[in-house]
Write a protein that holds these residues in place. Structure first.
Motif, PDB file in Angstrom:
ATOM      1  N   MET A 120      -8.055  13.722  -8.883  1.00 27.17           N
ATOM      2  CA  MET A 120      -7.934  13.169  -7.534  1.00 27.17           C
ATOM      3  C   MET A 120      -9.251  13.228  -6.805  1.00 27.17           C
ATOM      4  SD  MET A 120      -4.411  14.890  -6.480  1.00 27.17           S
ATOM      5  CE  MET A 120      -4.360  14.448  -4.782  1.00 27.17           C
ATOM      6  N   GLU A 159      -9.124   5.316  -6.309  1.00 25.39           N
ATOM      7  CA  GLU A 159     -10.011   6.329  -6.904  1.00 25.39           C
ATOM      8  C   GLU A 159      -9.238   7.572  -7.291  1.00 25.39           C
ATOM      9  OE1 GLU A 159     -14.062   4.982  -4.650  1.00 25.39           O
ATOM     10  OE2 GLU A 159     -13.137   6.897  -4.134  1.00 25.39           O
ATOM     11  N   LEU A 160      -8.288   7.968  -6.448  1.00 27.70           N
ATOM     12  CA  LEU A 160      -7.446   9.109  -6.800  1.00 27.70           C
ATOM     13  C   LEU A 160      -6.712   8.829  -8.100  1.00 27.70           C
ATOM     14  CD1 LEU A 160      -5.745  10.065  -3.414  1.00 27.70           C
ATOM     15  CD2 LEU A 160      -7.478  11.336  -4.595  1.00 27.70           C
ATOM     16  N   GLN A 214      -0.797  10.485   1.635  1.00 33.54           N
ATOM     17  CA  GLN A 214      -0.648  11.181   0.357  1.00 33.54           C
ATOM     18  C   GLN A 214       0.076  12.502   0.532  1.00 33.54           C
ATOM     19  OE1 GLN A 214      -1.686  11.215  -3.182  1.00 33.54           O
ATOM     20  NE2 GLN A 214      -1.255   9.100  -2.714  1.00 33.54           N
ATOM     21  N   GLU A 268       3.768  11.826   0.888  1.00 33.48           N
ATOM     22  CA  GLU A 268       4.376  11.320  -0.341  1.00 33.48           C
ATOM     23  C   GLU A 268       4.447  12.391  -1.408  1.00 33.48           C
ATOM     24  OE1 GLU A 268       6.087   8.085   0.438  1.00 33.48           O
ATOM     25  OE2 GLU A 268       6.047   8.932  -1.573  1.00 33.48           O
ATOM     26  N   GLN A 269       3.436  13.232  -1.472  1.00 36.71           N
ATOM     27  CA  GLN A 269       3.462  14.266  -2.505  1.00 36.71           C
ATOM     28  C   GLN A 269       4.583  15.243  -2.229  1.00 36.71           C
ATOM     29  OE1 GLN A 269      -0.286  16.113  -3.330  1.00 36.71           O
ATOM     30  NE2 GLN A 269      -1.245  14.196  -3.888  1.00 36.71           N
ATOM     31  N   ASN A 286       0.783   4.087  -2.759  1.00 40.55           N
ATOM     32  CA  ASN A 286       0.624   5.480  -2.363  1.00 40.55           C
ATOM     33  C   ASN A 286       1.691   6.350  -3.005  1.00 40.55           C
ATOM     34  OD1 ASN A 286      -0.426   7.604  -0.843  1.00 40.55           O
ATOM     35  ND2 ASN A 286       1.186   7.336   0.657  1.00 40.55           N
ATOM     36  N   LYS A 287       2.911   5.844  -2.949  1.00 38.91           N
ATOM     37  CA  LYS A 287       4.017   6.586  -3.548  1.00 38.91           C
ATOM     38  C   LYS A 287       3.799   6.754  -5.046  1.00 38.91           C
ATOM     39  CE  LYS A 287       7.925   4.612  -2.957  1.00 38.91           C
ATOM     40  NZ  LYS A 287       9.319   4.200  -2.851  1.00 38.91           N
ATOM     41  N   ALA A 336      -9.071   9.066 -11.093  1.00 37.15           N
ATOM     42  CA  ALA A 336      -9.416  10.445 -11.442  1.00 37.15           C
ATOM     43  C   ALA A 336      -8.256  11.134 -12.144  1.00 37.15           C
ATOM     44  CB  ALA A 336      -9.809  11.201 -10.178  1.00 37.15           C
ATOM     45  N   ASP A 337      -7.049  10.904 -11.634  1.00 38.82           N
ATOM     46  CA  ASP A 337      -5.887  11.523 -12.271  1.00 38.82           C
ATOM     47  C   ASP A 337      -5.691  10.999 -13.681  1.00 38.82           C
ATOM     48  OD1 ASP A 337      -3.716  12.159  -9.448  1.00 38.82           O
ATOM     49  OD2 ASP A 337      -4.912  13.493 -10.704  1.00 38.82           O
ATOM     50  N   LEU A 368       0.838  -1.213   0.000  1.00 37.49           N
ATOM     51  CA  LEU A 368       0.000   0.000   0.000  1.00 37.49           C
ATOM     52  C   LEU A 368       0.863   1.249   0.000  1.00 37.49           C
ATOM     53  CD1 LEU A 368      -2.936   0.822   0.023  1.00 37.49           C
ATOM     54  CD2 LEU A 368      -2.846   0.938   2.496  1.00 37.49           C
ATOM     55  N   ASP A 369       1.939   1.216   0.752  1.00 35.45           N
ATOM     56  CA  ASP A 369       2.842   2.368   0.743  1.00 35.45           C
ATOM     57  C   ASP A 369       3.405   2.602  -0.642  1.00 35.45           C
ATOM     58  OD1 ASP A 369       4.146   1.845   4.084  1.00 35.45           O
ATOM     59  OD2 ASP A 369       2.487   3.061   3.324  1.00 35.45           O
ATOM     60  N   CYS A 386      -7.084   5.395  -2.567  1.00 37.14           N
ATOM     61  CA  CYS A 386      -5.920   5.602  -3.426  1.00 37.14           C
ATOM     62  C   CYS A 386      -6.260   5.266  -4.868  1.00 37.14           C
ATOM     63  CB  CYS A 386      -4.805   4.689  -2.927  1.00 37.14           C
ATOM     64  SG  CYS A 386      -3.197   5.406  -3.079  1.00 37.14           S
ATOM     65  N   HIS A 418       0.401  11.865  -9.678  1.00 39.88           N
ATOM     66  CA  HIS A 418      -0.277  13.158  -9.546  1.00 39.88           C
ATOM     67  C   HIS A 418       0.677  14.287  -9.876  1.00 39.88           C
ATOM     68  CE1 HIS A 418      -2.522  16.466  -7.770  1.00 39.88           C
ATOM     69  NE2 HIS A 418      -1.468  16.756  -7.039  1.00 39.88           N
ATOM     70  N   HIS A 419       1.881  14.168  -9.372  1.00 40.48           N
ATOM     71  CA  HIS A 419       2.857  15.211  -9.601  1.00 40.48           C
ATOM     72  C   HIS A 419       3.193  15.353 -11.074  1.00 40.48           C
ATOM     73  CE1 HIS A 419       5.295  17.845  -7.209  1.00 40.48           C
ATOM     74  NE2 HIS A 419       6.161  17.810  -8.188  1.00 40.48           N
ATOM     75  N   LEU A 420       3.246  14.224 -11.768  1.00 39.78           N
ATOM     76  CA  LEU A 420       3.562  14.276 -13.185  1.00 39.78           C
ATOM     77  C   LEU A 420       2.401  14.824 -13.996  1.00 39.78           C
ATOM     78  CD1 LEU A 420       5.402  10.881 -13.534  1.00 39.78           C
ATOM     79  CD2 LEU A 420       6.409  13.133 -13.701  1.00 39.78           C
ATOM     80  N   LEU A 460      -5.300   7.947   4.560  1.00 35.35           N
ATOM     81  CA  LEU A 460      -4.896   8.206   3.178  1.00 35.35           C
ATOM     82  C   LEU A 460      -4.439   9.638   3.011  1.00 35.35           C
ATOM     83  CD1 LEU A 460      -4.756   7.196   0.273  1.00 35.35           C
ATOM     84  CD2 LEU A 460      -7.086   7.964  -0.017  1.00 35.35           C
ATOM     85  N   THR A 484       1.001   6.705  -6.704  1.00 35.62           N
ATOM     86  CA  THR A 484      -0.098   7.634  -6.981  1.00 35.62           C
ATOM     87  C   THR A 484       0.335   9.069  -6.799  1.00 35.62           C
ATOM     88  OG1 THR A 484      -1.540   5.942  -6.043  1.00 35.62           O
ATOM     89  CG2 THR A 484      -2.505   8.096  -6.430  1.00 35.62           C
ATOM     90  N   ALA A 485       1.093   9.323  -5.733  1.00 38.34           N
ATOM     91  CA  ALA A 485       1.542  10.694  -5.498  1.00 38.34           C
ATOM     92  C   ALA A 485       2.448  11.161  -6.626  1.00 38.34           C
ATOM     93  CB  ALA A 485       2.271  10.777  -4.157  1.00 38.34           C
ATOM     94  N   CYS A 486       3.346  10.292  -7.070  1.00 42.59           N
ATOM     95  CA  CYS A 486       4.232  10.671  -8.161  1.00 42.59           C
ATOM     96  C   CYS A 486       3.452  10.875  -9.450  1.00 42.59           C
ATOM     97  CB  CYS A 486       5.305   9.598  -8.360  1.00 42.59           C
ATOM     98  SG  CYS A 486       6.405   9.465  -6.960  1.00 42.59           S
TER      99      CYS A 486
END
Lengths: 237, 559
Positions: free
Chosen positions: B1, A87-88, B163, B166-167, A14-15, A91-92, A10-11, A85, A21-23, B159, A17-19
């Motif tokens: 998101m 769902e995020l 998040q 991590e972001q 999460n990582k 959406a992205d 999961l971590d 996560c 999003h950033h991209l 979450l 997904t965050a990356c």
């Protein structure tokens, strides 16, 4: 232990997904390029792999009726985080599709929005894939095919979410999060303080910079003193 | 998101056309040849490109769209307020300054059309990131939002924290300049979508805009649209319309008939209570009074409805019907009225009682209803509601109106009532000036003043030829009468209360005087000036309040 594995996966998700999003933030902007699209693809594929793995791990314990209350609560917590996560991510991905179609990299070409972001994001993608660095090996018309594939992947992820809802029944509102308000402040030191960048554009130097500057001045002062001593010694002798 | 599936830019964008227009403007600004001139922003160590000055933006808008400077400024401000452009120096003040202040363009991900509506999970993650960055020092309203979100989406708080961390870590992989820019972009987005208190939100749409789009949808000429039009026209054709000539005739007839009965137009006897503080008028016209006034009895002849609405009239009509042995009609009508206006709980019982008493074959007071109405009523009695007897009631009403009512008007009963009806006397005038009480402000047409010899005689020549003992005689008898009535120990003429009453009256002159001052427009003004006299400034208390409105009409009634 199944729980620790799930947590680790999961971590990682999460990582990723965050990356991702950033991209996705930079699509259509001045940093948009073939490389970016390639990085996006790699990141989301990794995220999807992780998602499938987690789902395989989490579904059996939750469908097992004979699980203890505490264990079950723990798994439910993980499940809620996992589905959020996912769902995020979905959406992205949809936004990436919309933006990618609007700002194609090849003709007919719309001018990219000059947002001021210039550098590459390969570091971000590498972080997502937990690799050291990333190699870009895309062909010319990569982004057009990529969009088709992105559409298919969005549908797949959508189906996966649907499936998850059907198979496992976890009422969201009964789950108590473990983190309290303000828990992010008690995080480890790796969640940077101010070096992430002050939002004010009047760039006031943060304490890290200050210490660096201090160290630099001390070092240069010592160096100067050493040079002066050497000159004196050379002069005298 | 977003926590839910966001539509792929279909429906929301169509509903907000101003956003796509703005985006087109922004994209055309990006043209490398014809776009806005770009500069670089120089911070301490880093150089960030793609900054524009407000001046450049305004000039470019003027040149491209051939508009005036004001309009360009307004358009630029709109762009900034919707978050397509953000200021670099003062990020919280979203307006365009036509000088050297630097701005930068927002990335398409944070454009309003892509990421709308703003999701709560995203906002929570943003606040958590800010919390980490600022070490807990959030602005007040952000802190309030943070707590609120923590309560609302508590189940996903794990979450959120994960998040956020991590972001931030992912952002660290970028160059410093990029990091700054991305942070600015996100901040602008949230400033627009969650404005601080006191700042108007651009996202709000007034109610009229929603209906505008609805109307536009209806403008498409489909089959349904035409069907609706046809229906509308058909209904309009079916409505009853009256010619204006007929309407106006009826209106004239009504006015001429009712004119003498109107208290404002024709005065009220004995006096207007609002003016003289004497409420005999109300006492005499109370709903149930033993002897009705003449005007009231005359009103019963105007229409059947008038007769029925007046309780005294209805009672007399009932007496008349009893002499004709058709009183059950009126009783039935009354019972139906009670049903219609009574309580819901009593409806079934009442319907049953009415049926037993009036409609059942062989009932004690059987009413004569035609067979079709009777059938319909009997059908409806199975499911009683308060309007089930409406048809029958209407039938009986029309029967009474056409049959019994004209006979009532011609009957001796009615004639006797007319004869016995009382005409109230107008209030007497005081003799001495300082004792004068004001007349009723609108003199009655019934008192046609034929001579200047005072109003008692004028009263005698009223339309009501009554055997009134006061009517005969010359001026001296009038004077004697006035003296007599002024000394009479009636409550309205009590000497002690006079002064007080006078002052009271005078204080109310503000209203009465105004009402009385309307008299100049009336045709009978010259002759009734005798009647419409006003007391002089006689009483010391009265002097404070009184404002004479017709000094020219103040004459002694002796003259």
């Amino acid at each position: 232990m199944a729980k620790e594995e799930c947590k680790a996966l999961l971590d990682a998700l999460n990582k990723a997904t965050a990356c991702y999003h950033h991209l996705v933030l930079t699509i259509g902007g001045s940093a948009d390029s073939q490389n970016l699209r390639e990085e996006l693809q790699k990141t989301r594929q990794k995220a999807q792999e992780l998602a499938v793995a987690i789902r395989a791990r989490l579904t059996p314990p939750l469908r097992d009726r004979g699980l203890g209350a505490e264990e079950r609560a723990e798994f439910e917590r993980l499940w809620v985080a996992f589905s959020g996560c996912l769902e995020l991510l979905e959406a992205d991905m949809r936004r990436a599709l919309a933006l990618g179609t609007e700002f194609p990299l090849h003709a007919p070409r719309r001018p990219l929005v000059r947002t001021g972001v210039e550098g590459g994001a390969s570091g971000v993608a590498a972080r997502a894939l937990s690799a050291r660095s990333l190699r870009h090996e895309a062909e010319r018309d990569f982004d057009v095919e990529d969009l088709h594939q992105l559409e298919r992947e969005i549908l797949k992820v959508g189906e996966m979410i649907q499936d998850m809802e059907m198979k496992v029944n976890v009422p969201r509102w009964t789950v108590q999060a473990r983190q309290t308000a303000g828990a992010e402040l008690l995080s480890s030191a790796s969640a940077g303080v101010s070096s992430v960048g002050g939002v004010s554009v009047q760039q006031r130097t943060g304490p890290c910079d200050l210490s660096k500057a201090l160290a630099a001045t001390i070092f240069s002062a010592v160096l100067l003193a050493a040079v002066a001593l050497a000159v004196c010694v050379a002069k005298l002798s | 998101m977003a926590a839910g599936p966001a539509p792929l830019g279909g429906h929301p964008r169509a509903q907000r056309p101003h956003l796509s227009k703005m985006e087109r403007v922004v994209v055309s600004m990006q043209d490398p040849d014809q776009g806005v001139k770009m500069r670089s922003q120089r911070l301490l160590v880093t150089v960030i490109p793609h900054a524009v000055t407000g001046n450049d933006v305004v000039e470019w808008l003027i040149q491209k769209y051939c508009i005036a400077e004001d309009e360009a400024l307004h358009l630029g401000t709109l762009l900034v307020q919707h978050g397509y452009l953000y200021p670099l120096r003062d990020p919280r003040r979203l307006l365009l300054r036509p000088d050297e202040t630097p701005y930068r363009f927002q990335t398409p991900y944070f454009w309003m059309s892509t990421l709308w509506p703003a999701a709560e999970l995203d906002y929570a993650i943003y606040l958590a990131k800010k919390n980490i960055r600022k070490q807990g020092a959030l602005v007040d309203h952000e802190k309030a939002h943070y707590d609120q979100l923590h309560r609302k989406i508590n189940h996903t708080w794990d979450l959120v924290v994960m998040q956020a961390r991590e972001q931030l870590r992912a952002a660290k992989q970028r160059r410093k300049g990029d990091r700054l820019v991305i942070a600015c972009q996100e901040q602008t987005y949230w400033l627009v979508n969650r404005p601080p208190p006191g700042v108007p939100s651009v996202l709000e749409q007034g109610p009229e805009r929603g209906s505008c789009t609805a109307r536009q949808v209806q403008m498409t000429k489909t089959v349904d649209f035409y069907k609706r039009e046809i229906e509308c026209c058909r209904k309009a054709l079916g409505r009853t319309r009256v010619k204006s000539s007929v309407c106006l005739e009826a209106y004239l007839k009504f006015s001429s008939q009712r004119g003498p009965h109107d208290p404002l137009l024709s005065g009220c006897l004995p006096s207007n209570p609002w003016v003289t503080d004497n409420d005999t008028y109300w006492a005499m016209n109370a709903p149930s009074v033993a002897v009705p006034t003449k005007l009231r009895v005359e009103q019963w002849a105007f229409s059947f409805r008038e007769l029925l609405e007046d309780p005294v009239g209805r009672a007399h009509f009932m007496d008349f019907l009893q002499t004709e042995f058709s009183a059950e009609n009126l009783s039935f009508w009354e019972a139906c009225e009670e049903l219609r206006h009574g309580g819901q709980a009593q409806v079934p019982a009442l319907v049953d009682a009415v049926y037993q008493q009036f409609l059942a074959p062989g009932a004690a007071r059987w009413v004569n209803i035609d067979s079709r109405t009777m059938e319909r009523t009997l059908e409806g009695l199975g499911r009683p509601h308060r309007h089930v007897l409406d048809d029958a009631q209407l039938h009986i009403y029309m029967l009474m109106k056409k049959d019994s009512y004209p006979r009532f008007l011609k009957s001796d009963l009615y004639k006797d009532l007319l004869a016995e009806a009382v005409v109230p006397l107008e209030m007497k005038r005081r003799v001495f000036p300082f004792m004068w009480k004001p007349r009723h402000s609108s003199p009655s047409l019934a008192l046609l003043p034929t001579s200047t010899s005072g109003e008692p005689e004028a009263a005698a020549e009223g339309s009501s030829q009554q055997a009134d003992p006061h009517k005969a005689g010359g001026p001296w008898t009038e004077l004697a009468e006035a003296w007599h009535s002024s000394l009479a120990p009636s409550p309205t003429f009590g000497t002690d209360t006079q002064s007080k009453r006078h002052s009271l009256v005078v204080t109310s002159r503000g209203h009465g005087g105004a009402g009385g001052c309307a008299t100049p427009t009336r045709p009978h003004q010259p002759s009734s000036s005798v009647v419409s006299q006003r007391p002089q400034l006689c009483h010391p208390v009265g002097q404070k309040w009184f404002q004479p409105c017709h000094p020219s009409t103040n004459q002694f009634w002796f003259k």
